[in-house]
Scaffold this motif. Structure first.
Motif, PDB file in Angstrom:
ATOM      1  N   ALA A 375      24.600  30.042  -8.546  1.00  0.00           N
ATOM      2  CA  ALA A 375      25.838  30.121  -9.329  1.00  0.00           C
ATOM      3  C   ALA A 375      26.726  31.253  -8.820  1.00  0.00           C
ATOM      4  O   ALA A 375      27.945  31.089  -8.704  1.00  0.00           O
ATOM      5  CB  ALA A 375      25.513  30.321 -10.808  1.00  0.00           C
ATOM      6  N   TYR A 376      26.133  32.390  -8.495  1.00  0.00           N
ATOM      7  CA  TYR A 376      26.926  33.515  -7.998  1.00  0.00           C
ATOM      8  C   TYR A 376      27.543  33.201  -6.637  1.00  0.00           C
ATOM      9  O   TYR A 376      28.738  33.408  -6.418  1.00  0.00           O
ATOM     10  CB  TYR A 376      26.056  34.773  -7.890  1.00  0.00           C
ATOM     11  CG  TYR A 376      26.803  35.929  -7.258  1.00  0.00           C
ATOM     12  CD1 TYR A 376      27.725  36.669  -7.994  1.00  0.00           C
ATOM     13  CD2 TYR A 376      26.623  36.247  -5.914  1.00  0.00           C
ATOM     14  CE1 TYR A 376      28.442  37.712  -7.414  1.00  0.00           C
ATOM     15  CE2 TYR A 376      27.331  37.292  -5.317  1.00  0.00           C
ATOM     16  CZ  TYR A 376      28.241  38.018  -6.069  1.00  0.00           C
ATOM     17  OH  TYR A 376      28.948  39.030  -5.480  1.00  0.00           O
ATOM     18  N   LEU A 377      26.716  32.690  -5.709  1.00  0.00           N
ATOM     19  CA  LEU A 377      27.194  32.433  -4.354  1.00  0.00           C
ATOM     20  C   LEU A 377      28.259  31.334  -4.310  1.00  0.00           C
ATOM     21  O   LEU A 377      29.141  31.350  -3.448  1.00  0.00           O
ATOM     22  CB  LEU A 377      26.022  32.058  -3.442  1.00  0.00           C
ATOM     23  CG  LEU A 377      24.999  33.174  -3.189  1.00  0.00           C
ATOM     24  CD1 LEU A 377      23.819  32.640  -2.391  1.00  0.00           C
ATOM     25  CD2 LEU A 377      25.653  34.345  -2.461  1.00  0.00           C
ATOM     26  N   MET A 378      28.184  30.377  -5.248  1.00  0.00           N
ATOM     27  CA  MET A 378      29.154  29.297  -5.293  1.00  0.00           C
ATOM     28  C   MET A 378      30.364  29.632  -6.160  1.00  0.00           C
ATOM     29  O   MET A 378      31.358  28.902  -6.167  1.00  0.00           O
ATOM     30  CB  MET A 378      28.500  28.013  -5.815  1.00  0.00           C
ATOM     31  CG  MET A 378      27.469  27.390  -4.873  1.00  0.00           C
ATOM     32  SD  MET A 378      28.218  26.615  -3.403  1.00  0.00           S
ATOM     33  CE  MET A 378      28.010  27.937  -2.197  1.00  0.00           C
ATOM     34  N   GLY A 379      30.279  30.728  -6.922  1.00  0.00           N
ATOM     35  CA  GLY A 379      31.395  31.110  -7.773  1.00  0.00           C
ATOM     36  C   GLY A 379      31.421  30.399  -9.103  1.00  0.00           C
ATOM     37  O   GLY A 379      32.475  30.285  -9.738  1.00  0.00           O
ATOM     38  N   TRP A 380      30.257  29.923  -9.570  1.00  0.00           N
ATOM     39  CA  TRP A 380      30.180  29.231 -10.856  1.00  0.00           C
ATOM     40  C   TRP A 380      29.697  30.176 -11.941  1.00  0.00           C
ATOM     41  O   TRP A 380      29.081  31.211 -11.666  1.00  0.00           O
ATOM     42  CB  TRP A 380      29.204  28.043 -10.775  1.00  0.00           C
ATOM     43  CG  TRP A 380      29.516  27.048  -9.724  1.00  0.00           C
ATOM     44  CD1 TRP A 380      30.749  26.631  -9.323  1.00  0.00           C
ATOM     45  CD2 TRP A 380      28.574  26.335  -8.912  1.00  0.00           C
ATOM     46  NE1 TRP A 380      30.633  25.698  -8.321  1.00  0.00           N
ATOM     47  CE2 TRP A 380      29.316  25.490  -8.044  1.00  0.00           C
ATOM     48  CE3 TRP A 380      27.188  26.303  -8.832  1.00  0.00           C
ATOM     49  CZ2 TRP A 380      28.717  24.645  -7.126  1.00  0.00           C
ATOM     50  CZ3 TRP A 380      26.580  25.453  -7.914  1.00  0.00           C
ATOM     51  CH2 TRP A 380      27.336  24.635  -7.070  1.00  0.00           C
ATOM     52  N   SER A 381      29.914  29.790 -13.183  1.00  0.00           N
ATOM     53  CA  SER A 381      29.344  30.508 -14.306  1.00  0.00           C
ATOM     54  C   SER A 381      27.839  30.252 -14.355  1.00  0.00           C
ATOM     55  O   SER A 381      27.366  29.170 -13.965  1.00  0.00           O
ATOM     56  CB  SER A 381      29.997  30.044 -15.614  1.00  0.00           C
ATOM     57  OG  SER A 381      29.279  30.509 -16.727  1.00  0.00           O
ATOM     58  N   GLU A 382      27.073  31.223 -14.823  1.00  0.00           N
ATOM     59  CA  GLU A 382      25.620  31.059 -14.888  1.00  0.00           C
ATOM     60  C   GLU A 382      25.221  29.920 -15.814  1.00  0.00           C
ATOM     61  O   GLU A 382      24.149  29.337 -15.662  1.00  0.00           O
ATOM     62  CB  GLU A 382      24.961  32.362 -15.364  1.00  0.00           C
ATOM     63  CG  GLU A 382      24.975  33.475 -14.317  1.00  0.00           C
ATOM     64  CD  GLU A 382      24.163  34.674 -14.749  1.00  0.00           C
ATOM     65  OE1 GLU A 382      23.444  34.563 -15.762  1.00  0.00           O
ATOM     66  OE2 GLU A 382      24.256  35.724 -14.094  1.00  0.00           O
ATOM     67  N   THR A 383      26.072  29.610 -16.775  1.00  0.00           N
ATOM     68  CA  THR A 383      25.771  28.540 -17.731  1.00  0.00           C
ATOM     69  C   THR A 383      26.363  27.191 -17.305  1.00  0.00           C
ATOM     70  O   THR A 383      26.228  26.207 -18.017  1.00  0.00           O
ATOM     71  CB  THR A 383      26.317  28.905 -19.124  1.00  0.00           C
ATOM     72  OG1 THR A 383      27.735  29.129 -19.034  1.00  0.00           O
ATOM     73  CG2 THR A 383      25.640  30.159 -19.651  1.00  0.00           C
ATOM     74  N   SER A 384      27.002  27.169 -16.141  1.00  0.00           N
ATOM     75  CA  SER A 384      27.625  25.929 -15.667  1.00  0.00           C
ATOM     76  C   SER A 384      26.570  24.915 -15.233  1.00  0.00           C
ATOM     77  O   SER A 384      25.519  25.271 -14.709  1.00  0.00           O
ATOM     78  CB  SER A 384      28.560  26.220 -14.496  1.00  0.00           C
ATOM     79  OG  SER A 384      29.044  25.030 -13.928  1.00  0.00           O
ATOM     80  N   ASN A 385      26.877  23.639 -15.465  1.00  0.00           N
ATOM     81  CA  ASN A 385      25.988  22.558 -15.032  1.00  0.00           C
ATOM     82  C   ASN A 385      26.384  21.994 -13.675  1.00  0.00           C
ATOM     83  O   ASN A 385      25.842  20.978 -13.241  1.00  0.00           O
ATOM     84  CB  ASN A 385      25.991  21.429 -16.067  1.00  0.00           C
ATOM     85  CG  ASN A 385      25.327  21.839 -17.372  1.00  0.00           C
ATOM     86  OD1 ASN A 385      24.341  22.579 -17.364  1.00  0.00           O
ATOM     87  ND2 ASN A 385      25.875  21.379 -18.481  1.00  0.00           N
TER      88      ASN A 385
END
Length: 415
Positions: A375-385
């Motif tokens: 999630a961090y490396l892709m720039g997503w929220s940790e709670t993102s699906n």
């Protein structure tokens, strides 16, 4: 009246778009009011504004086709009838350029199939586009009806307007249609990725690009997509200052509407900002390009963007545009038949597949840790699906392996 979407850029860097009369250049009042107060004011990106204006352009094309004047209709206290709504729904599913082209024909064009004349079918937009168009159209019609009620003697009742909007929304494609095709199929075969990098290697005899600086830039582009899994907008938004050689990192930063970006259509970072570590090979590739290629372009010294145009002419040294990137991908796709699926986002899917495979083989992180790292490396929220979507290909392979092991266990148990 022919309509066009006009792109605006203000002095402070903000980008905006309006629907205008193509002949006079005058913006349409109510569409402009809607876009400014209902879309742009909500923080929507320029690409969202573009999609909304395209939907309104389709609506006004339907209005002209049917001889309906929406402003007069709503001002008189009336709303669209059911047959008009169904006509609008069908019209909005078509490609607008197809509609325009068919109107120029003097006779109906026929094709031949199995020895019989058949009417040529009109191409339709995707279910996602149709859904988005109808959502915008219904919202705009509700806005227009409510706006025209002010100061009018004949007022629209609240009920009919709501019913009209809800009925249009009810005709939108079902959400199950929007996910009918698995996005994991968009990933690339690993051999194809390696072959693309090899063919684009500077000095390769089959490299389709002649200029050495162009070769080095293009190889760097594919290398960054391959090893970082970043989006096209993130790639084209990179600045020289984002590369920190002392800390061996590269930063993805959101800078929407910056006045330093001279490109008409500014590439945007859609994901969260982050700092990604880079190895020695990536640092060397970046350093070589910055010093040997980018540094030789005089215009490149006037802006901070990493990737620049190397074509001789007035744009030499300017930031690389979305259209130039698209041309690069088109040339790569034409190099070999196996490269036809190569595009920026395919590298992102491939990165996620390889990340899952390598972390599984290493076995050094837990599934929860892997999800947070991804999630961090892709720039997503940790709670993102979102990770579930990009990781579906790897999940399918694990499921296939598990079921085969299960079947073998059952077989041994019977024996």
């Amino acid at each position: 009246m022919t309509l066009a979407i006009r792109h605006l850029q203000f002095r402070q860097g903000e980008r905006h778009k309006l629907l205008v009369d193509a002949q006079t250049g005058i913006p349409l009042y109510y569409p402009s009011l809607f876009i400014t107060t209902q879309v742009r004011a909500g923080g929507a990106s320029v690409s969202t504004v573009q999609a909304s204006l395209t939907a309104l352009k389709v609506l006004y094309a339907w209005q002209a086709d049917q001889g309906v004047n929406l402003e007069e209709l709503f001002s008189s206290g009336k709303v669209l009838r059911l047959e008009e709504i169904t006509s609008l729904v069908g019209f909005s599913a078509r490609l607008l350029r197809e509609e325009r082209r068919l109107k120029t024909y003097k006779v109906v064009r026929l094709g031949v199939k199995a020895g019989r004349a058949v009417i040529r079918s009109i191409s339709n937009v995707s279910a996602q586009t149709h859904f988005s168009r109808l959502s915008t159209i219904s919202k705009y019609l509700g806005f227009l009806a409510e706006t025209l009620r002010v100061g009018q003697t004949s007022r629209l009742a609240e009920g009919p307007v709501s019913v009209m909007v809800e009925l249009i929304n009810a005709y939108r494609p079902k959400t199950t249609q929007l996910t009918a095709v698995d996005r994991d199929e968009r990933g690339l075969d690993l051999k194809v990725v390696d072959d693309v990098l090899e063919y684009l290697r500077p000095g390769h005899p089959q490299n389709p690009f002649v200029d050495q600086a162009v070769q080095q830039r293009n190889h760097l582009i594919v290398t960054l997509l391959r090893y970082l899994g970043i989006r096209r907008g993130e790639l084209l938004s990179l600045r020289v200052e984002d590369v920190d050689f002392s800390k061996s990192t590269i930063s993805i930063v959101r800078r929407a509407d910056t006045p330093l970006d001279s490109r008409r259509h500014q590439p945007l970072v859609k994901t969260k900002p982050r700092r990604i570590p880079i190895n020695d090979a990536l640092q060397k590739a970046l350093s070589d390009y910055i010093l040997r290629c980018r540094g030789c372009c005089r215009r490149a010294k006037k802006h901070p963007y990493l990737l620049v145009t190397h074509k001789v002419g007035p744009s030499l040294g300017s930031p690389m545009s979305n259209s130039s990137f698209g041309k690069l991908m088109a040339i790569v796709q034409g190099m070999k038949s196996e490269f036809s699926a190569v595009h920026a986002h395919a590298f992102r899917h491939t990165w996620n597949y390889e990340f899952s495979s390598i972390t599984d083989e290493a076995g050094t992180v837990t599934p929860e840790q892997e999800q947070k790292i991804r999630a961090y490396l892709m720039g997503w929220s940790e709670t993102s699906n979102t990770a579930v979507t990009y990781n579906k290909r790897h999940t399918k392979e694990l499921a296939a392996q598990a079921v085969l092991e299960f079947q073998e266990a059952l077989k041994c148990k019977k024996e």
